[in-house]
Design a protein around this motif. Structure first.
Motif, PDB file in Angstrom:
ATOM      1  N   GLU A  54       0.838  -1.204   0.000  1.00  0.00           N
ATOM      2  CA  GLU A  54       0.000   0.000   0.000  1.00  0.00           C
ATOM      3  C   GLU A  54       0.869   1.249   0.000  1.00  0.00           C
ATOM      4  OE1 GLU A  54      -3.889  -1.783   2.125  1.00  0.00           O
ATOM      5  OE2 GLU A  54      -2.710  -0.311   3.283  1.00  0.00           O
ATOM      6  N   LEU A  55       1.904   1.202   0.826  1.00  0.00           N
ATOM      7  CA  LEU A  55       2.825   2.345   0.903  1.00  0.00           C
ATOM      8  C   LEU A  55       3.447   2.626  -0.466  1.00  0.00           C
ATOM      9  CD1 LEU A  55       4.501   4.445   2.457  1.00  0.00           C
ATOM     10  CD2 LEU A  55       6.048   2.614   3.142  1.00  0.00           C
ATOM     11  N   ILE A  56       3.845   1.567  -1.153  1.00  0.00           N
ATOM     12  CA  ILE A  56       4.468   1.742  -2.471  1.00  0.00           C
ATOM     13  C   ILE A  56       3.475   2.373  -3.455  1.00  0.00           C
ATOM     14  CG2 ILE A  56       5.452   0.531  -4.468  1.00  0.00           C
ATOM     15  CD1 ILE A  56       6.568  -1.526  -2.411  1.00  0.00           C
ATOM     16  N   ARG A  57       2.246   1.904  -3.396  1.00  0.00           N
ATOM     17  CA  ARG A  57       1.244   2.499  -4.299  1.00  0.00           C
ATOM     18  C   ARG A  57       1.042   3.980  -3.998  1.00  0.00           C
ATOM     19  NH1 ARG A  57      -1.765  -2.694  -4.522  1.00  0.00           N
ATOM     20  NH2 ARG A  57      -2.523  -2.170  -2.450  1.00  0.00           N
ATOM     21  N   GLU A  58       1.054   4.323  -2.704  1.00  0.00           N
ATOM     22  CA  GLU A  58       0.925   5.747  -2.333  1.00  0.00           C
ATOM     23  C   GLU A  58       2.109   6.548  -2.870  1.00  0.00           C
ATOM     24  OE1 GLU A  58      -1.094   4.738   1.900  1.00  0.00           O
ATOM     25  OE2 GLU A  58       0.430   6.320   1.928  1.00  0.00           O
ATOM     26  N   LEU A  59       3.301   6.001  -2.693  1.00  0.00           N
ATOM     27  CA  LEU A  59       4.499   6.714  -3.169  1.00  0.00           C
ATOM     28  C   LEU A  59       4.458   6.881  -4.683  1.00  0.00           C
ATOM     29  CD1 LEU A  59       7.272   4.980  -1.012  1.00  0.00           C
ATOM     30  CD2 LEU A  59       6.276   7.255  -0.672  1.00  0.00           C
ATOM     31  N   GLY A  60       3.788   5.959  -5.341  1.00  0.00           N
ATOM     32  CA  GLY A  60       3.675   6.001  -6.793  1.00  0.00           C
ATOM     33  C   GLY A  60       2.905   7.213  -7.299  1.00  0.00           C
ATOM     34  N   GLN A  61       2.173   7.863  -6.405  1.00  0.00           N
ATOM     35  CA  GLN A  61       1.443   9.064  -6.829  1.00  0.00           C
ATOM     36  C   GLN A  61       2.393  10.244  -7.073  1.00  0.00           C
ATOM     37  OE1 GLN A  61      -1.482   9.480  -3.748  1.00  0.00           O
ATOM     38  NE2 GLN A  61      -2.495   7.580  -4.323  1.00  0.00           N
ATOM     39  N   ASP A  62       3.523  10.247  -6.366  1.00  0.00           N
ATOM     40  CA  ASP A  62       4.462  11.374  -6.504  1.00  0.00           C
ATOM     41  C   ASP A  62       5.803  10.999  -7.111  1.00  0.00           C
ATOM     42  OD1 ASP A  62       2.635  13.027  -5.166  1.00  0.00           O
ATOM     43  OD2 ASP A  62       3.371  12.320  -3.226  1.00  0.00           O
ATOM     44  N   HIS A  63       6.019   9.699  -7.323  1.00  0.00           N
ATOM     45  CA  HIS A  63       7.336   9.269  -7.796  1.00  0.00           C
ATOM     46  C   HIS A  63       7.208   8.259  -8.927  1.00  0.00           C
ATOM     47  CE1 HIS A  63       9.405  10.915  -4.192  1.00  0.00           C
ATOM     48  NE2 HIS A  63       8.298  10.569  -3.567  1.00  0.00           N
ATOM     49  N   THR A  64       8.277   8.144  -9.690  1.00  0.00           N
ATOM     50  CA  THR A  64       8.411   7.041 -10.633  1.00  0.00           C
ATOM     51  C   THR A  64       9.018   5.894  -9.830  1.00  0.00           C
ATOM     52  OG1 THR A  64       8.878   8.609 -12.385  1.00  0.00           O
ATOM     53  CG2 THR A  64       9.547   6.317 -12.776  1.00  0.00           C
ATOM     54  N   ILE A  65       8.417   4.713  -9.901  1.00  0.00           N
ATOM     55  CA  ILE A  65       8.895   3.620  -9.054  1.00  0.00           C
ATOM     56  C   ILE A  65       9.260   2.396  -9.897  1.00  0.00           C
ATOM     57  CG2 ILE A  65       8.207   1.985  -7.237  1.00  0.00           C
ATOM     58  CD1 ILE A  65       6.729   4.203  -5.890  1.00  0.00           C
ATOM     59  N   VAL A  66      10.390   1.807  -9.551  1.00  0.00           N
ATOM     60  CA  VAL A  66      10.745   0.512 -10.134  1.00  0.00           C
ATOM     61  C   VAL A  66      10.921  -0.438  -8.971  1.00  0.00           C
ATOM     62  CG1 VAL A  66      12.320  -0.770 -11.625  1.00  0.00           C
ATOM     63  CG2 VAL A  66      12.066   1.715 -11.934  1.00  0.00           C
ATOM     64  N   LEU A  67      10.144  -1.497  -8.921  1.00  0.00           N
ATOM     65  CA  LEU A  67      10.365  -2.473  -7.867  1.00  0.00           C
ATOM     66  C   LEU A  67      10.592  -3.826  -8.499  1.00  0.00           C
ATOM     67  CD1 LEU A  67       7.771  -4.564  -7.118  1.00  0.00           C
ATOM     68  CD2 LEU A  67       6.730  -2.392  -6.572  1.00  0.00           C
ATOM     69  N   SER A  68      11.397  -4.631  -7.814  1.00  0.00           N
ATOM     70  CA  SER A  68      11.613  -5.972  -8.346  1.00  0.00           C
ATOM     71  C   SER A  68      10.892  -6.968  -7.461  1.00  0.00           C
ATOM     72  CB  SER A  68      13.102  -6.309  -8.379  1.00  0.00           C
ATOM     73  OG  SER A  68      13.592  -6.463  -7.067  1.00  0.00           O
ATOM     74  N   SER A  69      10.560  -8.075  -8.051  1.00  0.00           N
ATOM     75  CA  SER A  69       9.870  -9.115  -7.303  1.00  0.00           C
ATOM     76  C   SER A  69       9.957 -10.412  -8.090  1.00  0.00           C
ATOM     77  CB  SER A  69       8.403  -8.730  -7.109  1.00  0.00           C
ATOM     78  OG  SER A  69       7.706  -9.761  -6.437  1.00  0.00           O
ATOM     79  N   HIS A  70       9.918 -11.534  -7.373  1.00  0.00           N
ATOM     80  CA  HIS A  70       9.784 -12.795  -8.100  1.00  0.00           C
ATOM     81  C   HIS A  70       8.377 -13.331  -7.903  1.00  0.00           C
ATOM     82  CE1 HIS A  70      10.908 -13.926  -4.059  1.00  0.00           C
ATOM     83  NE2 HIS A  70      10.514 -15.153  -4.283  1.00  0.00           N
ATOM     84  N   ILE A  71       7.506 -12.466  -7.341  1.00  0.00           N
ATOM     85  CA  ILE A  71       6.124 -12.852  -7.098  1.00  0.00           C
ATOM     86  C   ILE A  71       5.232 -12.174  -8.126  1.00  0.00           C
ATOM     87  CG2 ILE A  71       4.300 -12.954  -5.365  1.00  0.00           C
ATOM     88  CD1 ILE A  71       6.832 -14.176  -4.335  1.00  0.00           C
ATOM     89  N   LEU A  72       4.703 -12.963  -9.037  1.00  0.00           N
ATOM     90  CA  LEU A  72       3.858 -12.418 -10.091  1.00  0.00           C
ATOM     91  C   LEU A  72       2.690 -11.612  -9.524  1.00  0.00           C
ATOM     92  CD1 LEU A  72       2.843 -12.268 -13.025  1.00  0.00           C
ATOM     93  CD2 LEU A  72       1.695 -14.435 -12.617  1.00  0.00           C
ATOM     94  N   SER A  73       2.015 -12.160  -8.525  1.00  0.00           N
ATOM     95  CA  SER A  73       0.810 -11.493  -8.029  1.00  0.00           C
ATOM     96  C   SER A  73       1.149 -10.169  -7.344  1.00  0.00           C
ATOM     97  CB  SER A  73       0.044 -12.405  -7.080  1.00  0.00           C
ATOM     98  OG  SER A  73       0.908 -12.921  -6.102  1.00  0.00           O
ATOM     99  N   GLU A  74       2.366 -10.076  -6.807  1.00  0.00           N
ATOM    100  CA  GLU A  74       2.780  -8.816  -6.190  1.00  0.00           C
ATOM    101  C   GLU A  74       2.910  -7.724  -7.253  1.00  0.00           C
ATOM    102  OE1 GLU A  74       5.215  -8.123  -2.750  1.00  0.00           O
ATOM    103  OE2 GLU A  74       6.923  -8.033  -4.108  1.00  0.00           O
ATOM    104  N   VAL A  75       3.554  -8.077  -8.344  1.00  0.00           N
ATOM    105  CA  VAL A  75       3.743  -7.126  -9.428  1.00  0.00           C
ATOM    106  C   VAL A  75       2.384  -6.742 -10.022  1.00  0.00           C
ATOM    107  CG1 VAL A  75       4.693  -6.972 -11.757  1.00  0.00           C
ATOM    108  CG2 VAL A  75       6.113  -7.799  -9.900  1.00  0.00           C
ATOM    109  N   GLN A  76       1.510  -7.734 -10.155  1.00  0.00           N
ATOM    110  CA  GLN A  76       0.165  -7.455 -10.664  1.00  0.00           C
ATOM    111  C   GLN A  76      -0.592  -6.516  -9.734  1.00  0.00           C
ATOM    112  OE1 GLN A  76      -1.070 -11.653 -11.348  1.00  0.00           O
ATOM    113  NE2 GLN A  76      -2.449 -10.700 -12.814  1.00  0.00           N
ATOM    114  N   ALA A  77      -0.388  -6.709  -8.427  1.00  0.00           N
ATOM    115  CA  ALA A  77      -1.149  -5.941  -7.449  1.00  0.00           C
ATOM    116  C   ALA A  77      -0.672  -4.492  -7.375  1.00  0.00           C
ATOM    117  CB  ALA A  77      -1.041  -6.598  -6.070  1.00  0.00           C
TER     118      ALA A  77
END
Ligand code: ADP
Ligand code: MG
Length: 346
Positions: A173-196
């Motif tokens: 949730e925090l990352i999605r909030e930060l996404g309102q003001d920033h360009t974000i690149v996150l890595s994950s090996h969890i498909l559903s996380e990236v989808q979410a």
């Protein structure tokens, strides 16, 4: 915002990143998705200037990370896989230390610290030793560290690894909030996380970019991979004769059915719906079609097909069917990042 051109990284003879090229646009949340060992951390370490490339270049808003590291790094906040957090400091002390290292003007520090702590919701634990904080809070402190200097781009390497399900949901949730003001690149090996969490997905496997698009488009790209599963009361030869007359079939896989039946998986040539045509063909031949089911390729299937890896289950629970509400991450080790680097360099 970020241009990665023909990036290659070799460790001895081992190619960890293999001629990777992509562009990161402003204001988008990108998910860098790939199985362990795909080259995610290596790429992120190069983009953030923590690791040199063997070949290729990275431009941050036009500044080469190799040639103008100061100008380029100013635009990036980075949370490496091993967060550069000092256990014997409090969040307050630690973040002041980072502000000093990144040369935030003294007059702005108090206000900036307050804003960053509020954004990451760590104000209430600011005077506790970091070692005594839960992993979820420690990760928040790590994210707070990335926000110091208010960089346009935030890069987060497997930000939910090792957290419990409730913490994972909070960090997402925090990352999605930060996404309102920033360009974000996150890595994950969890498909559903990236989808979410992400607007755009880059799938990386064996150091190469194997797909890059929105989740919706990636799924649509594979929509032609719809399969029709049939069970027919007939012998295989009889059934094959009927299907040979149906247009639009790329190929058919045959399986033995029960007694007197045969099963077939039909792969259409494109995304056309062959159900009616197939129904009529068997009716005309007077062969009973006992079952016909349409199976659509999911993003999970896309991931498996492109990377050869099973998608990891989501430790935050939720389903794996691609609803964007409730997903999660796991375990991945990386000895690559020097904890002192971030603070010293910026
Ligand atoms: P990911 O973050 O996607 O799991 P990494 O970037 O950590 O992948 O690793 C990519 C590949 O490079 C892996 O095969 C890994 O074993 C290798 N690798 C990573 N760091 C080093 C290193 N310091 N020395 C040698 N090989 C490494
Ligand atoms: Mg990694």
């Amino acid at each position: 915002m970020i241009e990665v051109r023909h990036l290659t990284k070799k460790y001895g003879n081992h190619i960890a990143v293999d001629d990777l090229s992509f562009t990161i646009d402003k204001g988008v949340i990108y998910g860098f998705l790939g199985p362990n060992g795909a080259g995610k951390s290596t790429t992120m370490n190069i983009i953030t200037g923590c690791l040199g490339a063997t070949a290729g270049e990275v431009l941050i808003d036009g500044h080469s990370i190799a040639e103008e590291p100061l100008a380029a790094k100013k635009l990036i906040g980075y949370l490496p896989e091993m967060p550069p957090v000092y256990m014997d400091m409090t969040p307050d002390e630690y973040l002041r230390f980072i502000m000093q290292a990144r040369k935030i003007p003294a007059a702005e520090r108090a206000g900036h610290l307050k804003t960053v702590m509020e954004k990451t919701r760590i104000t209430e634990v600011k005077d506790r030793l970091i070692r005594n904080l839960s992993k979820g809070y420690r990760q928040r402190v790590g994210i707070a560290q990335a926000l110091i200097g208010d960089p346009e781009i935030i890069i987060l390497d497997e930000p939910t690894v090792g957290l419990d399900p409730a913490q994972i949901i909070e960090i997402r949730e925090l990352i999605r909030e930060l996404g309102q003001d920033h360009t974000i690149v996150l890595s994950s090996h969890i498909l559903s996380e990236v989808q979410a969490v992400c607007d755009s997905i880059m799938i990386i496997s064996g150091g190469r970019l194997v797909a890059s698009d929105t989740a919706e488009n990636l799924t649509a790209l594979f929509a032609g991979k719809t399969t029709l599963k049939l069970e027919i009361r007939a012998g295989r030869e009889q059934a094959e004769k009927v299907l040979n007359k149906v247009e639009g079939i790329d190929h058919t896989d045959w399986y033995a059915g029960d007694e007197n039946t045969v099963r077939a998986d039909i792969h259409p040539t494109d995304d056309q719906d062959l159900r009616e045509r197939i129904f009529r063909a068997f009716a005309e031949a007077d062969l009973p079609l006992l079952e016909m089911t349409r199976i659509r390729a999911s993003l999970e299937d896309v991931f498996i097909e492109l990377t050869g890896a099973e998608a990891s289950p989501d430790p935050a629970g939720g389903d794996s069917s691609g609803n964007r509400k409730n997903k999660k991450a796991e375990k991945n080790k990386d000895p690559e990042t020097d904890p002192s680097k971030e603070a010293d360099d910026k």
